[in-house]
Design a protein around this motif. Structure first.
Motif, PDB file in Angstrom:
ATOM      1  N   LEU A  81       0.834  -1.205   0.000  1.00  0.00           N
ATOM      2  CA  LEU A  81       0.000   0.000   0.000  1.00  0.00           C
ATOM      3  C   LEU A  81       0.868   1.254   0.000  1.00  0.00           C
ATOM      4  CD1 LEU A  81      -2.859  -0.968   2.496  1.00  0.00           C
ATOM      5  CD2 LEU A  81      -3.059  -0.617   0.025  1.00  0.00           C
ATOM      6  N   VAL A  82       1.909   1.263   0.834  1.00  0.00           N
ATOM      7  CA  VAL A  82       2.827   2.407   0.884  1.00  0.00           C
ATOM      8  C   VAL A  82       3.496   2.602  -0.469  1.00  0.00           C
ATOM      9  CG1 VAL A  82       4.970   3.268   1.908  1.00  0.00           C
ATOM     10  CG2 VAL A  82       3.219   2.226   3.364  1.00  0.00           C
ATOM     11  N   LEU A  83       3.994   1.513  -1.058  1.00  0.00           N
ATOM     12  CA  LEU A  83       4.666   1.610  -2.360  1.00  0.00           C
ATOM     13  C   LEU A  83       3.712   2.095  -3.450  1.00  0.00           C
ATOM     14  CD1 LEU A  83       6.777  -1.671  -2.204  1.00  0.00           C
ATOM     15  CD2 LEU A  83       7.708   0.645  -2.405  1.00  0.00           C
TER      16      LEU A  83
ATOM     17  N   LEU B  27      15.034   0.486  -1.662  1.00  0.00           N
ATOM     18  CA  LEU B  27      15.255   0.140  -0.261  1.00  0.00           C
ATOM     19  C   LEU B  27      13.984  -0.405   0.382  1.00  0.00           C
ATOM     20  CD1 LEU B  27      17.467   3.174   0.853  1.00  0.00           C
ATOM     21  CD2 LEU B  27      18.204   0.791   0.524  1.00  0.00           C
ATOM     22  N   LEU B  28      12.840   0.195   0.076  1.00  0.00           N
ATOM     23  CA  LEU B  28      11.581  -0.315   0.619  1.00  0.00           C
ATOM     24  C   LEU B  28      11.288  -1.718   0.091  1.00  0.00           C
ATOM     25  CD1 LEU B  28       9.293   2.855   0.438  1.00  0.00           C
ATOM     26  CD2 LEU B  28      10.270   1.801   2.489  1.00  0.00           C
TER      27      LEU B  28
ATOM     28  N   THR C  79       9.743  -8.259  -6.476  1.00  0.00           N
ATOM     29  CA  THR C  79       8.805  -7.168  -6.702  1.00  0.00           C
ATOM     30  C   THR C  79       9.492  -5.807  -6.606  1.00  0.00           C
ATOM     31  OG1 THR C  79       6.717  -6.186  -5.966  1.00  0.00           O
ATOM     32  CG2 THR C  79       8.150  -7.085  -4.253  1.00  0.00           C
ATOM     33  N   ARG C  80       8.973  -4.863  -7.356  1.00  0.00           N
ATOM     34  CA  ARG C  80       9.393  -3.459  -7.277  1.00  0.00           C
ATOM     35  C   ARG C  80       8.208  -2.582  -6.889  1.00  0.00           C
ATOM     36  NH1 ARG C  80      13.280  -5.867  -7.158  1.00  0.00           N
ATOM     37  NH2 ARG C  80      15.098  -5.836  -8.546  1.00  0.00           N
ATOM     38  N   GLY C  81       7.158  -3.204  -6.340  1.00  0.00           N
ATOM     39  CA  GLY C  81       5.908  -2.505  -6.078  1.00  0.00           C
ATOM     40  C   GLY C  81       4.928  -2.795  -7.200  1.00  0.00           C
ATOM     41  N   ILE C  82       3.641  -2.765  -6.909  1.00  0.00           N
ATOM     42  CA  ILE C  82       2.638  -3.203  -7.877  1.00  0.00           C
ATOM     43  C   ILE C  82       2.705  -2.410  -9.177  1.00  0.00           C
ATOM     44  CG2 ILE C  82       0.159  -3.385  -8.294  1.00  0.00           C
ATOM     45  CD1 ILE C  82      -0.212  -3.948  -5.335  1.00  0.00           C
TER      46      ILE C  82
END
Length: 515
Positions: free
Chosen positions: A81-83, A118-119, A183-186
């Protein structure tokens, strides 16, 4: 029995045959044109986006399910969600950088990408290759000749990836080796999908999967390689198959079987090995089932014209072995099995956005285009009821549900009360452009267990069809479990055509006895 017309059903799209009618501009056209169409259909099918996580509160696999309320799962959802929020804000703000000095715009973009990496590192951890835990499936002697490999889809960090591996191992009672598609975020994962399938862009995990599969297929101790792909993993697996088809000998490729869930790919290749077999499958499908093809393999190259004169003048150690002195072996198979890759199956939910945007769009030719996409393999589409996109919680729990004992321990795959596997099969409808380019249903039916053995000698009807034999009207309802080859591997089982002896040695190459 209840009225079959009211029963849930699964749509079946039989495997394509191939031929000159198949012109797959779905992946060979100009990349920017393909990208434009992909973006267009992303919004056309956006109505299905909420179904990616639906239903969210069914936990057939317990803690292995992606949305089960454990600390690690909640942490994964929170991080995504943050990403998603940060990446959406970045995309919206990106056009504004044209008003900034170059050094400031470059620095801002670089800082964001570093922070995003980093996230994501908190989700991905380190490493690319993982194995399922032994507690879920230990290596058994009867499965030593097999190697199961898995490539995951979008938005999957290390924790969910391990859960996928363990759920697959628990389902099929075999250890599973996994290549982690990090993953690199959705949102960034979706961009990567667009690059991979429209520009044939091979990321690190594609190259690792290719190297791994190539090494396994060359391993003389392995006669079967089962590749399972989910979501974006279908794109990556399709690229890997293209490379393998270009390079590997076909007796090695025949060891490979591929199964996908919610596949996001725009093509899947698996050509016939002989033109006459392809034509026979199209013109006389029932005859193709019972027509046997015998091939002879030689340990050395046969003598060509003029070679004998050269050999007569050459030293003995440099001469070409004659055909009479060459070791040879032969194998016999049905013409209907004359494919480079042993077997391919796809599983999809009719409400899964990724499947709609991927396999359902390209394999079924919903646009009724005369330029027919090339998407090989039989396709099972659960057409009734809801179905999300998560591998464990939606696909495996819905199609390969587990059963427990009185202590709550998993004891295997549910068979009697398995709604999906007991659903009646209906042939999918997709327009006149696809007429006569798919294999006959008899071939699909015979090709599940004991492929090409002649066990299915009578015509097979699907739901709603009848035939007459000796004046008597007969009706046979075919269900998913009658056609799904992957179902035959549940709980450590195997298809009938895998009965011992399972290995046949051929000049250092281990193969199944029926190949």
């Amino acid at each position: 029995m209840a009225n079959a017309a009211m029963d849930p059903f699964t749509s079946l799209y039989r495997c394509q045959i191939g031929g000159a009618d198949i012109i797959s501009y779905s992946y060979t056209d100009m990349p920017w044109k393909l990208l434009g169409w992909d973006i267009y259909y992303f919004f056309v099918y956006s109505w299905a986006l909420p179904w990616v996580l639906w239903p969210p509160f069914t936990y057939g696999s317990g803690e292995l399910d992606e949305l089960y309320p454990t600390f690690q799962n909640i942490f994964c959802v929170f991080m995504h969600l943050v990403l998603a929020i940060l990446q959406l804000a970045f995309i919206i703000a990106l056009p504004l950088t044209v008003f900034l000095p170059v050094w400031m715009a470059a620095g801002g973009i670089g800082a964001f990408l570093l922070g995003n990496w980093l996230l994501c590192k908190l989700l991905n951890g380190t490493g690319r290759e993982f194995s399922s835990d032994d507690v879920f499936a230990a290596q058994l002697p009867e499965h030593a000749h097999e190697q199961w490999v898995f490539v995951n889809g979008v938005a999957v960090g290390r924790h969910w990836f391990k859960s996928n591996l363990n759920r697959l191992a628990l389902t099929f009672k075999r250890p599973v080796l996994g290549i982690h598609n990090q993953t690199r975020g959705i949102l960034f994962d979706v961009f990567e999908c667009l690059l991979q399938r429209n520009f044939s862009y091979a990321t690190a995990d594609v190259r690792i999967t290719y190297r791994l599969l190539k090494n396994i297929l060359y391993d003389p101790g392995k006669s079967k390689v089962v590749l399972i792909l989910h979501s974006q993993g279908g794109i990556e697996g399709g690229l890997v198959l293209d490379w393998l088809l270009q390079e590997l000998p076909q007796d090695l490729l025949s060891k490979l079987e591929v199964y996908t869930f919610g596949c996001a790919a725009n093509h899947f290749n698996n050509p016939h090995r002989h033109a006459f077999a392809q034509n026979l499958m199209k013109e006389h499908p029932r005859f193709a089932i019972h027509t046997l093809l015998t091939e002879t393999s030689f340990a050395s190259e046969p003598v060509v014209d003029g070679q004998r004169d050269i050999d007569a003048k050459a030293p003995a150690q440099d001469r070409t072995p004659s055909r009479e002195n060459s070791l040879s072996s032969s194998r016999t198979m049905s013409v209907s099995k004359d494919r480079a890759i042993g077997h391919i199956e796809h599983y999809a939910h009719s409400t899964d956005f990724v499947a709609i945007w991927g396999v359902l769009h390209f394999a079924t030719n919903r646009t009724n285009s005369p330029q027919i996409p090339r998407f090989l393999g039989r396709l099972f589409v659960q057409s009734t009821g809801g179905g999300g996109h998560q591998l464990n919680q939606h696909y495996l729990d819905g199609m390969f549900p587990l059963k427990r004992n009185a202590k709550g321990e998993f004891i295997g795959v549910e068979e009697e009360n398995n709604e999906f596997m007991n659903e009646v099969v209906r042939l999918g409808e997709e327009g006149a452009a696809m007429k006569n380019i798919r294999e006959a249903f008899d071939i699909t039916y015979a090709g599940t267990d004991g492929f090409g053995t002649g066990e299915s000698s009578e015509p097979v009807e699907v739901h709603g069809m009848e035939h007459r034999k000796r004046g008597i009207v007969k009706r046979k309802e075919v269900r998913v479990k009658d056609l799904s080859r992957l179902w035959l591997y549940r709980d450590g089982k195997r298809p009938k055509d895998e009965l011992p002896p399972t290995l046949v040695g051929e000049y250092g190459v281990a193969r199944n006895a029926t190949m």
